[in-house]
Design a protein around this motif. Structure first.
Motif, PDB file in Angstrom:
ATOM      1  N   VAL A  88      50.266  31.150  50.366  1.00  0.00           N
ATOM      2  CA  VAL A  88      50.194  32.110  49.328  1.00  0.00           C
ATOM      3  C   VAL A  88      49.516  31.608  48.115  1.00  0.00           C
ATOM      4  CG1 VAL A  88      52.563  32.697  50.262  1.00  0.00           C
ATOM      5  CG2 VAL A  88      52.377  30.904  48.424  1.00  0.00           C
ATOM      6  N   GLY A  89      49.152  32.977  47.448  1.00  0.00           N
ATOM      7  CA  GLY A  89      48.450  32.849  46.073  1.00  0.00           C
ATOM      8  C   GLY A  89      48.378  34.076  45.410  1.00  0.00           C
ATOM      9  N   GLY A  90      47.969  33.955  44.237  1.00  0.00           N
ATOM     10  CA  GLY A  90      47.710  35.355  43.131  1.00  0.00           C
ATOM     11  C   GLY A  90      48.245  34.794  42.161  1.00  0.00           C
ATOM     12  N   ALA A  91      47.924  35.797  41.106  1.00  0.00           N
ATOM     13  CA  ALA A  91      47.956  35.264  39.428  1.00  0.00           C
ATOM     14  C   ALA A  91      49.594  34.847  39.404  1.00  0.00           C
ATOM     15  CB  ALA A  91      47.788  36.406  38.565  1.00  0.00           C
ATOM     16  N   PRO A  92      50.565  35.946  39.550  1.00  0.00           N
ATOM     17  CA  PRO A  92      51.930  35.213  39.344  1.00  0.00           C
ATOM     18  C   PRO A  92      52.667  34.152  40.239  1.00  0.00           C
ATOM     19  CG  PRO A  92      52.009  37.292  40.547  1.00  0.00           C
ATOM     20  CD  PRO A  92      50.749  36.859  40.498  1.00  0.00           C
ATOM     21  N   VAL A  93      51.888  33.946  41.237  1.00  0.00           N
ATOM     22  CA  VAL A  93      52.538  32.960  42.369  1.00  0.00           C
ATOM     23  C   VAL A  93      52.427  31.592  41.766  1.00  0.00           C
ATOM     24  CG1 VAL A  93      52.517  32.230  44.621  1.00  0.00           C
ATOM     25  CG2 VAL A  93      51.761  34.623  44.226  1.00  0.00           C
ATOM     26  N   THR A  94      53.602  31.060  42.045  1.00  0.00           N
ATOM     27  CA  THR A  94      53.548  29.284  41.541  1.00  0.00           C
ATOM     28  C   THR A  94      53.871  28.500  42.546  1.00  0.00           C
ATOM     29  OG1 THR A  94      55.990  29.646  40.685  1.00  0.00           O
ATOM     30  CG2 THR A  94      54.386  30.036  39.168  1.00  0.00           C
ATOM     31  N   GLN A  95      53.841  27.321  42.369  1.00  0.00           N
ATOM     32  CA  GLN A  95      54.318  26.250  43.468  1.00  0.00           C
ATOM     33  C   GLN A  95      55.850  26.503  43.536  1.00  0.00           C
ATOM     34  OE1 GLN A  95      52.412  23.991  45.395  1.00  0.00           O
ATOM     35  NE2 GLN A  95      54.149  24.059  46.678  1.00  0.00           N
TER      36      GLN A  95
ATOM     37  N   ASN B  97      34.002  45.117  43.183  1.00  0.00           N
ATOM     38  CA  ASN B  97      33.066  44.429  44.097  1.00  0.00           C
ATOM     39  C   ASN B  97      31.442  44.809  43.786  1.00  0.00           C
ATOM     40  OD1 ASN B  97      34.730  42.337  45.298  1.00  0.00           O
ATOM     41  ND2 ASN B  97      34.855  43.818  47.127  1.00  0.00           N
ATOM     42  N   ASN B  98      31.444  46.197  43.974  1.00  0.00           N
ATOM     43  CA  ASN B  98      30.058  46.797  43.488  1.00  0.00           C
ATOM     44  C   ASN B  98      29.923  46.538  42.127  1.00  0.00           C
ATOM     45  OD1 ASN B  98      29.466  47.875  45.973  1.00  0.00           O
ATOM     46  ND2 ASN B  98      30.343  49.763  45.608  1.00  0.00           N
ATOM     47  N   ALA B  99      30.836  46.671  41.370  1.00  0.00           N
ATOM     48  CA  ALA B  99      30.596  46.566  39.700  1.00  0.00           C
ATOM     49  C   ALA B  99      30.101  45.293  39.469  1.00  0.00           C
ATOM     50  CB  ALA B  99      31.843  46.880  39.169  1.00  0.00           C
ATOM     51  N   MET B 100      30.712  44.316  40.078  1.00  0.00           N
ATOM     52  CA  MET B 100      30.309  42.818  39.826  1.00  0.00           C
ATOM     53  C   MET B 100      28.696  42.704  40.195  1.00  0.00           C
ATOM     54  SD  MET B 100      33.644  40.558  39.282  1.00  0.00           S
ATOM     55  CE  MET B 100      34.631  41.325  40.443  1.00  0.00           C
TER      56      MET B 100
ATOM     57  N   LYS C 234      47.036  55.426  42.383  1.00  0.00           N
ATOM     58  CA  LYS C 234      47.836  53.865  42.720  1.00  0.00           C
ATOM     59  C   LYS C 234      46.747  52.761  42.855  1.00  0.00           C
ATOM     60  CE  LYS C 234      50.341  54.345  46.550  1.00  0.00           C
ATOM     61  NZ  LYS C 234      50.787  54.512  47.690  1.00  0.00           N
ATOM     62  N   SER C 235      45.497  53.031  42.756  1.00  0.00           N
ATOM     63  CA  SER C 235      44.710  52.044  42.955  1.00  0.00           C
ATOM     64  C   SER C 235      44.067  51.154  41.789  1.00  0.00           C
ATOM     65  CB  SER C 235      43.442  52.361  43.771  1.00  0.00           C
ATOM     66  OG  SER C 235      42.440  51.369  44.023  1.00  0.00           O
ATOM     67  N   VAL C 236      43.845  50.094  41.884  1.00  0.00           N
ATOM     68  CA  VAL C 236      43.182  49.241  40.912  1.00  0.00           C
ATOM     69  C   VAL C 236      41.801  48.938  41.228  1.00  0.00           C
ATOM     70  CG1 VAL C 236      43.297  47.163  39.439  1.00  0.00           C
ATOM     71  CG2 VAL C 236      45.460  48.402  39.801  1.00  0.00           C
ATOM     72  N   GLY C 237      40.661  49.575  40.946  1.00  0.00           N
ATOM     73  CA  GLY C 237      39.463  49.157  41.579  1.00  0.00           C
ATOM     74  C   GLY C 237      39.409  50.108  42.834  1.00  0.00           C
TER      75      GLY C 237
ATOM     76  N   ASP D  93      42.582  43.593  45.427  1.00  0.00           N
ATOM     77  CA  ASP D  93      41.772  42.806  46.407  1.00  0.00           C
ATOM     78  C   ASP D  93      40.716  41.882  46.029  1.00  0.00           C
ATOM     79  OD1 ASP D  93      39.826  44.756  45.413  1.00  0.00           O
ATOM     80  OD2 ASP D  93      39.481  45.413  47.735  1.00  0.00           O
ATOM     81  N   ILE D  94      40.506  41.835  44.859  1.00  0.00           N
ATOM     82  CA  ILE D  94      39.483  40.855  44.207  1.00  0.00           C
ATOM     83  C   ILE D  94      39.721  39.491  44.701  1.00  0.00           C
ATOM     84  CG2 ILE D  94      38.358  39.741  42.327  1.00  0.00           C
ATOM     85  CD1 ILE D  94      37.150  42.194  43.027  1.00  0.00           C
ATOM     86  N   GLY D  95      40.974  38.923  44.240  1.00  0.00           N
ATOM     87  CA  GLY D  95      41.418  37.585  44.615  1.00  0.00           C
ATOM     88  C   GLY D  95      41.334  37.207  46.109  1.00  0.00           C
ATOM     89  N   LYS D  96      41.783  38.139  46.835  1.00  0.00           N
ATOM     90  CA  LYS D  96      41.719  37.879  48.173  1.00  0.00           C
ATOM     91  C   LYS D  96      40.214  37.844  48.898  1.00  0.00           C
ATOM     92  CE  LYS D  96      41.991  41.880  50.827  1.00  0.00           C
ATOM     93  NZ  LYS D  96      40.581  41.652  51.287  1.00  0.00           N
ATOM     94  N   ASN D  97      39.386  38.987  48.454  1.00  0.00           N
ATOM     95  CA  ASN D  97      37.957  38.673  48.992  1.00  0.00           C
ATOM     96  C   ASN D  97      37.367  37.529  48.504  1.00  0.00           C
ATOM     97  OD1 ASN D  97      38.304  41.117  49.738  1.00  0.00           O
ATOM     98  ND2 ASN D  97      37.228  42.433  48.235  1.00  0.00           N
ATOM     99  N   LEU D  98      37.696  37.039  47.283  1.00  0.00           N
ATOM    100  CA  LEU D  98      37.040  35.558  46.917  1.00  0.00           C
ATOM    101  C   LEU D  98      37.530  34.496  47.993  1.00  0.00           C
ATOM    102  CD1 LEU D  98      37.437  35.591  43.077  1.00  0.00           C
ATOM    103  CD2 LEU D  98      35.242  35.733  44.291  1.00  0.00           C
ATOM    104  N   CYS D  99      38.829  34.371  48.273  1.00  0.00           N
ATOM    105  CA  CYS D  99      39.417  33.526  49.074  1.00  0.00           C
ATOM    106  C   CYS D  99      38.525  33.751  50.437  1.00  0.00           C
ATOM    107  CB  CYS D  99      40.734  33.717  49.318  1.00  0.00           C
ATOM    108  SG  CYS D  99      41.854  33.325  47.964  1.00  0.00           S
ATOM    109  N   ILE D 100      38.575  34.833  50.789  1.00  0.00           N
ATOM    110  CA  ILE D 100      37.590  34.996  52.227  1.00  0.00           C
ATOM    111  C   ILE D 100      36.360  34.442  52.157  1.00  0.00           C
ATOM    112  CG2 ILE D 100      36.830  36.771  53.640  1.00  0.00           C
ATOM    113  CD1 ILE D 100      39.582  38.411  53.170  1.00  0.00           C
TER     114      ILE D 100
END
Lengths: 211, 368
Positions: A177-184, B159-162, B98-101, A103-110
């Protein structure tokens, strides 16, 4: 711009929450409009962080701490902000696709979209195609953003697009769409409308799209 | 020394412990090494793939013996000290398999963290090295799993960690200290009890573009602990392997300064491998991982073979070696087994060819 507001803008990237809050209160007492503090201080500061992040001179901790400081300061401003019916640029629904818990990428986008005054509905992680369809029906967003970090789950982006078609609402919403493995190429292949490499590019692209 | 009788079906005998050391030090080797190590878990892949892969590794035995130390539990049962959290009633969602973070809502608070016993996980756990295979002349790498940064976000959520890096530096240091103490004990015991040659741990410091944190923050929160661990390992004659996903190029100078000897995987599409080898190849060896975002899961056999040859060309340093090949992360079940076979066979075939060419040049005094 007055000195305190310039300082609010600068302190955001350093995460100086207490100092920012004190300056916000001081400006309100002086009679500065809450909108000015918000736009010229907090949102401008967040935009600075986004630019630095895109350039590679700021990092996620600075983005997150800046956003946190901004949100705390907005709580102070809230009662003073003039209520308009809807001051947002538009509604965006976002989630990480089924099977994927990143969820980090998603949260940054948000964060970046909120900083650009979009109203963002966060569906969280591991979101099924059915839930995305329901949310599009419920919120009628201009854009649906799908995130994935895994090669094993990015295929579920197409499942969502197919489900939107099946529900007869694909034409009513743009899909990003987006995320590390996603491309144009991948975005084109699954029939998405927009792909960007990172969160700042996404927010900028939506501003261009929504005005 | 490698006893060929132990590898009766081998088409290519594994490199010896001494050869891997020579490869890491950059004093030359007969071919680049190939070892999936902890990035391939055959038992967890599709049943039809398992016999094919087992046969593959009989024909091309791993060039290293890589094994995990016994993993401490996330939550201990009463009295269990080989655990990351021995606080009864703490939120059991940390470390979900199953989770990452974990997200902010389910991460433990610092109040809970402060109740965890200082000496957990217990470095004296008698079965810590229960997974170590019998020594057979190959280089032995003990894998410790997630490191100091990983444990911050395991405990606290990403998120907390950062934000903790800004808001609670003291606790960030406490987590690093706990992990470092445990790793140091495991290091000393690995030498005494199991004749290890190297230790390894993983901290994902990079994203697809750029590192999670600034070089200044890394210097403050992680460099001192990495260095303390590497100094101890080196003093015992060991090498230190590290896994780091994504683009951490900005931090590599500090990893080298801290004493990391071998870096995994130099992730394609996140970092430019040729650039990394050119800038850091004299100071680092690479456990280079073939791309798992595109070619291995989605490419054809021919594409995998070509990428493997390119991979050898980029990473193998003539006259030095300095590279072992593996996958860029844990191999998932979406990778066709033919592609794994193609990768290993081609890494050996083309690696042998390049190695021989290199030796011939050396004998004739030709500098590549």
């Amino acid at each position: 711009m007055n000195e305190n507001i310039a300082q609010i803008r600068e302190l955001l990237i350093k995460g100086k929450m207490n100092e920012i809050n004190a300056l916000v209160k001081e400006e309100l007492e002086k009679g500065t409009a809450a909108e000015v503090i918000l736009n010229d201080g907090l949102l401008a500061g967040m935009d600075d962080i986004a630019r630095k992040w895109a350039e590679g001179t700021a990092f996620i901790p600075e983005v997150l701490i800046g956003a946190r400081c901004m949100n705390m300061a907005i709580d102070i401003l809230e009662p003073h902000l003039v209520k308009t019916e809807d001051s947002s640029r538009g509604t965006v629904v976002m989630g990480t696709v089924q099977g994927d818990l990143h969820d980090i990428g998603k949260n940054l986008c948000i964060l970046m979209m909120k900083a650009k005054s979009f109203n963002v509905i966060d569906l969280g992680v591991d979101v099924s195609a059915e839930k995305f369809v329901e949310a599009v029906k419920q919120y009628e967003p201009m854009v649906l953003c799908l995130s994935s970090l895994l090669t094993t789950t990015m295929g579920n982006m197409k499942v969502v697009i197919d489900a939107l078609k099946e529900a007869g609402i694909r034409g009513k919403v743009k899909v990003a769409v987006g995320g590390a493995p996603v491309t144009q190429d991948f975005a084109d292949e699954i029939g998405a409308d927009l792909y960007t490499e990172d969160a700042v590019q996404l927010a900028d692209a939506l501003v261009a799209y929504c005005g | 020394m490698i006893d060929a009788k132990k590898f009766p079906q081998a088409k290519s005998l594994p490199l010896s412990r001494e050869e891997i050391i020579s490869l890491i030090k950059g004093t030359g080797v007969r071919r680049p090494a190939v070892s999936f190590g902890n990035w391939l878990h055959i038992d967890e892949l599709g049943k039809e793939k398992q016999p094919v892969l087992r046969q593959l590794l009989r024909e091309y035995p791993e060039d290293m013996q890589v094994f995990y130390i016994k993993k401490p539990s996330i939550f201990g049962e009463p009295g269990d000290k080989y655990t990351w959290c021995d606080v009864p009633g703490a939120d059991p969602s940390i470390g979900r398999v199953k989770s990452v973070g974990v997200d902010e809502a389910t991460a433990i608070s610092w109040d809970v963290f402060d109740q965890i016993s200082e000496d957990t996980p217990d470095g004296d756990e008698p079965t810590m090295y229960c997974n170590a295979p019998e020594e057979d002349g190959r280089f032995r790498l003990a894998w410790f799993s997630g490191g100091m940064w990983t444990w911050l976000w395991n405990y606290r959520g990403m998120n907390n960690a950062m934000m903790d890096l800004y808001m609670d530096p003291e606790h960030v240091h406490k987590v690093s200290r706990k992990v470092t103490n445990f790793f140091k004990k495991a290091t000393v015991r690995g030498v005494k009890e199991d004749g290890i040659d190297a230790i390894g741990f993983g901290d994902d410091l990079g994203m697809q573009k750029g590192p999670f944190m600034s070089p200044e923050m890394f210097r403050e929160f992680y460099f001192p602990y990495y260095k303390e661990l590497c100094d101890l390992a080196h003093s015992l004659g060991l090498y230190v392997f590290m896994h780091c996903c994504g683009d951490a190029k900005l931090l590599i100078p500090q990893l080298i300064e801290a004493g990391i000897d071998v870096l995994h995987p130099i992730q394609k599409y996140a970092m430019d491998a040729a650039e990394i080898v050119s800038e850091f190849g004299s100071d680092l060896a690479f456990w280079a991982g073939i791309d798992l975002q595109r070619v291995l899961p989605f490419g054809t056999v021919e594409e995998v073979k070509k990428e493997t040859r390119d991979f050898v060309d980029i990473f193998y340093q003539p006259g030095k070696g300095k590279v072992l090949f593996t996958a860029s992360n844990r191999v998932e079940d979406n990778v066709p087994v033919e592609n794994l076979v193609a990768f290993v066979e081609e890494a050996h075939r083309y690696g042998e060819y390049v190695g021989k060419h290199d030796q011939k040049n050396a004998e004739e005094g030709i500098v590549s």
